[in-house]
Design an enzyme around this catalytic site. Structure first.
Site, short mmCIF file in Angstrom:
data_model
loop_
_atom_site.label_atom_id
_atom_site.label_comp_id
_atom_site.label_asym_id
_atom_site.label_seq_id
_atom_site.Cartn_x
_atom_site.Cartn_y
_atom_site.Cartn_z
N GLY A 15 -7.44 3.76 3.03
CA GLY A 15 -7.96 4.09 4.36
C GLY A 15 -6.85 4.09 5.39
NE ARG A 76 -10.50 4.68 -1.01
CZ ARG A 76 -10.82 4.99 0.25
NH1 ARG A 76 -11.14 6.23 0.56
NH2 ARG A 76 -10.81 4.07 1.20
CG ASP A 107 -5.34 -6.47 -1.92
OD1 ASP A 107 -4.22 -6.69 -1.42
OD2 ASP A 107 -6.26 -7.33 -1.94
CB THR A 129 -6.28 -2.52 5.35
OG1 THR A 129 -7.70 -2.64 5.51
CG2 THR A 129 -5.73 -3.91 5.11
CG ASP A 131 -11.35 -3.24 6.05
OD1 ASP A 131 -11.86 -2.85 7.11
OD2 ASP A 131 -11.40 -2.59 4.99
CG ASP A 133 -9.58 -6.21 2.98
OD1 ASP A 133 -8.55 -5.65 3.39
OD2 ASP A 133 -10.46 -5.60 2.35
NE ARG A 175 -12.38 -2.24 2.10
CZ ARG A 175 -11.37 -2.13 1.27
NH1 ARG A 175 -11.41 -1.27 0.27
NH2 ARG A 175 -10.29 -2.86 1.43
#
Lengths: 324, 324, 324, 324
Positions: A15, A76, A107, A129, A131, A133, A175
């Protein structure tokens, strides 16, 4: 200095996140300062396999530090998850004279970098990212911008929510990670924050809280709902039915991914991009750049991927206390 | 000057719109400058019937010109649609010494103002709605802010849409009016604009357009969808299925209603609020303030409600030509 | 349709203004829709004389509608004020096959357009200046963005001014025109507005007003000072000395010229650019596009330059009444 | 838990900073959650000596987290620098039942907190200054907002600077600290950054750099000048004279102090405010809250004031490499 590093490829993968352009710019200009050549690999690993590779110069990255998105595009790529695709990717690198690659992404993208390294290409990952995360780092490129974007949108929803004395559910991205939700929860002074990590979603308790707040005279009730906790629109309908208070859901969606990056994202993405090239020139490979405990560091990719991360419980307890 | 005007009530009604606070502030301070008293009627006609009425002074409206929403709150009110409710409303006005009321809202709110006037209360309407769907005026309070809010959000969606080479459908507000969609269509350089007024929605043609654009090398395809033309999420699924191009829908929702008003909304709402009080003092009633052909004017409410309005066809043709 | 129009040149001249890119984009794409070729003349008349002329295609103006500044650059040009320079300019147009030119700028730029027309080149002016000081039109490209930029900056100054209970003088742009100052004065709820047009600057009265406001408990006193009324920094020192109230000056300066254009500037600049090409194709020349009384129209350049314009006295009286 | 803490006073002191309201809100609501009473001391130590003290409840701090400035006002206070003033301040605290005070401000404000502690009042300092010039902490309330405000303003200056191919000097705040300048230097991609700490200002070298860049075709040259390095306006004149390139100075001034706080400033100010009350309840006094190496911690005020801080040299070297 590593004499084996002559041509550095750079790609963005997964993303997109605001600040990726700043990171690419830093990679390009730092590499040039070292006397290296730089190639831009477009559309992530997918573009690598398609050989969508362009030369980058100092001037190629002018006037992009303030732009959202990634000018290298991103995608992707299923094929690159295969051993076959990875080998092909490394060969294409060699064909284009690329000995080293800086991979900006999350990741999943670092998994790819690890595989490229296994096939003889020097790789450094840079965490990008919205996120947040990625376990090894306290900072990821794009999070700060995304949080500010969401926060400003929620400030606006709150204006109208107050005017109409409504209950509002606002669904933010992330997410399976609740960082954006937790930050917005505090920053917007939300009455409730629904998080995938810490919160065992209890709709009855939520409804009781809404009713209790209204009795105390609160003019609005803002619920920040992290993606993945539940379906905001049907939640709104059930809450309205149970409370009799007009309730509306807003799903902020993709606008959280775009926009001109904040100062923090521009600066830290720049420093991380420069750090990645320094690492390559210092002979490192198969590492990921991180910001940990107030310092820029790097980790072995495998170790980094094995780490675990938790929401800060103190921050969460603060959020709950302040929501009064 | 009308000696019969001693106490002016002011209310906001219907959907809230940024700039309503500026209008209320102007009503309050202009009325005070005339030597009148001012009362704020909270929550629109609903608050009138509940007698939620507060005194307003010059200082009551300090530091609100830059705030979104309406500090007088707003609501819809079924009871006030009845003859009985209207009579009761007028009586409550008289009970509180309110001889005149400025009503800030849309067509529905002006219907109420007309009824109050019929029951002996002087009324002036001020057009406040983000939808711009009031026929008698080229400007309504909140439209400029809402369009800028939507436009900035769409700029962000476009960043990520381009990075991923996606097709994006963005649904904007406007009920049955396409003004926000048309303005954003031009301002964001959208590839397609779906409007309730001018556009006979033809999904096949839309899909052909998307495919043709992609063949020409366009990296994104932005579709602005006015509320009411169709269901953006299912539209996105069908388009993705038909084109093979990743397609995502974003429904901007209530964030379009909030936020600090733009300069235009602050200034024009202020002037309209002042104009409304001037009109009352000049002996007018049952009128609505408008901005028409570059001038502030007023119309009989009944005449105003009977007018028709169309999207500017030249503007629409420009939008289509520029979307290349 | 005018068969004599085959190649349209477009230039931006004078001070840059947000929205100029939207106008250029509209000129380019509308001209292409008519089957014309388009050339971009860089750096205004100066670039014309230097033959800094580039081909423009539909794709050349992608992704510029949301950008501040002008991607064609702009400059002032002494040489083009001479008969000799003007003749040379027309010849260079002919040399490059340019039969028609759209000139985006202010009164000075329209003078140039008039001279080019006199030498046989079709010209249409489009009003582009943040100052709004073009008499024939109610709208100029860039004003809306500049006012919003100034207003947002002044909102911020006001926060800190209130916290410290300071008096603040904020100097805005506008050369000899007070439009930006008047709009900000209303939009920011300023206590005083110093305008070149309507205000006979009386520092003693200003000081009395500041002292009176402080006695009434006002926590800040914001003075909007139009460029050209006086020197803000020394004014601040004198006011502080006379009132004993901490007084600071902020000169907003060039940041008012930049930034992503507002929706209004993007949309109206787009429509004006399209209108200009329509006018050329309809056989018009030596005209300037205007927005007057709610409609897009065009005037003979000479007539337009002879018009006079005044600040709206009603708007000014509203500003004074609301500043309480 | 410290049973001696019953009533907590909170004040903001020194220059205001966006996020101070979030910190006050957190102090108030956390203290209430502990069962304490809270008093707001207005206008810093000055208001303490004047007994401008108000009761604060959970609802007193509603709707302030998103506001710039400080709703408690702030001021400098000579009297409190005297032993006499400090003793009087402590007595007034006791008179109002205030046993503990949270002081939000910079080093000067912490000196005051230390003196109050010496006179028997529990005190905790919270770092609030846009300048980031508090040695013990990596974060101070307001810096992130100020940097983003400055960065956005400089982005706008850059637009017009590029359009006119100008050289621009932009002076940012920071007193004797170059943090804002360094961050903006990187975030805005400035060509030169003039810092009080690391830079031995060499105007000749600067002029050579400008000329060299122009020869390489750069369309603008942005110089970020930290307050205190030199006088931007006269610098601009000398540079223009020496290079022949139009050069303009913009002094951003007080707008950098205001504005709605960023997410980072809202969240971290909230956490720090809560931490301060936790510290008091845990029996601590004469401490200052800090964010160091990724963790919230606290230091003895005296130790904190003795610490030294340096600009990050890596960040500065990155800034120089990227400015190509």
């Amino acid at each position: 200095m590593n004499d084996g590093v002559k041509t550095i490829g750079v790609l963005t993968s997964g993303g997109d996140a605001p600040g990726m352009n700043a990171a690419v710019r830093a990679v390009v200009r730092t590499a040039i300062a070292y006397g290296c050549q730089v190639k831009g690999i477009q559309k992530g690993y997918s573009g690598l396999l398609e050989e969508e590779i362009i030369d980058l110069y100092a001037g190629s990255v002018s006037d992009i530090i303030n732009r959202g998105g990634t000018f290298l595009y991103t995608a992707r790529c299923e094929e690159f998850r295969t051993e076959e695709g990875q080998r092909k990717g490394a060969e294409i690198c060699r064909k284009h004279g690329i000995d080293s690659v800086v991979v900006i992404g999350g990741d999943g993208s670092f998994q790819g970098a690890r595989k490229l390294a296994a096939h003889g290409i020097n790789t450094i990952g840079v965490p990008g990212t919205i996120d947040l995360d990625i376990a090894c780092t306290d900072y990821t490129i794009g999070f700060d911008t995304a949080v500010n974007t969401a926060m400003e949108a929620i400030d606006k929803v709150r204006d109208t929510s107050t005017s109409h004395e409504r209950c509002s559910i606002i669904e933010v991205m992330g997410r399976n990670a609740g960082y954006i939700a937790l930050w917005c929860g505090i920053a917007n002074g939300a009455e409730d924050i629904l998080l995938p990590e810490l919160y065992n979603y209890d709709e009855e308790a939520l409804i009781d809280h809404i009713i209790a707040n209204r009795r105390r005279g609160k003019k609005h009730h803002i619920i920040i709902n992290a993606e993945g906790v539940g379906h905001s629109t049907s939640m709104a309908k059930r809450i309205e039915a149970a409370t009799g208070i007009e309730t509306r859901a807003t799903i902020l969606g993709h606008l959280q991914r775009g926009g001109s990056p904040t100062a923090k994202d521009r600066v830290m993405a720049s420093v991380m991009g420069a750090y990645a090239v320094d690492a390559l020139m210092g002979g490192k490979s198969n590492r990921v750049v991180a910001y940990k405990d107030g310092k820029y560091v790097d980790y072995d990719i495998e170790e980094a991927l094995a780490m675990q991360k938790e929401l800060d419980p103190f921050q969460y307890s603060v959020a709950k206390i302040l929501a009064r």
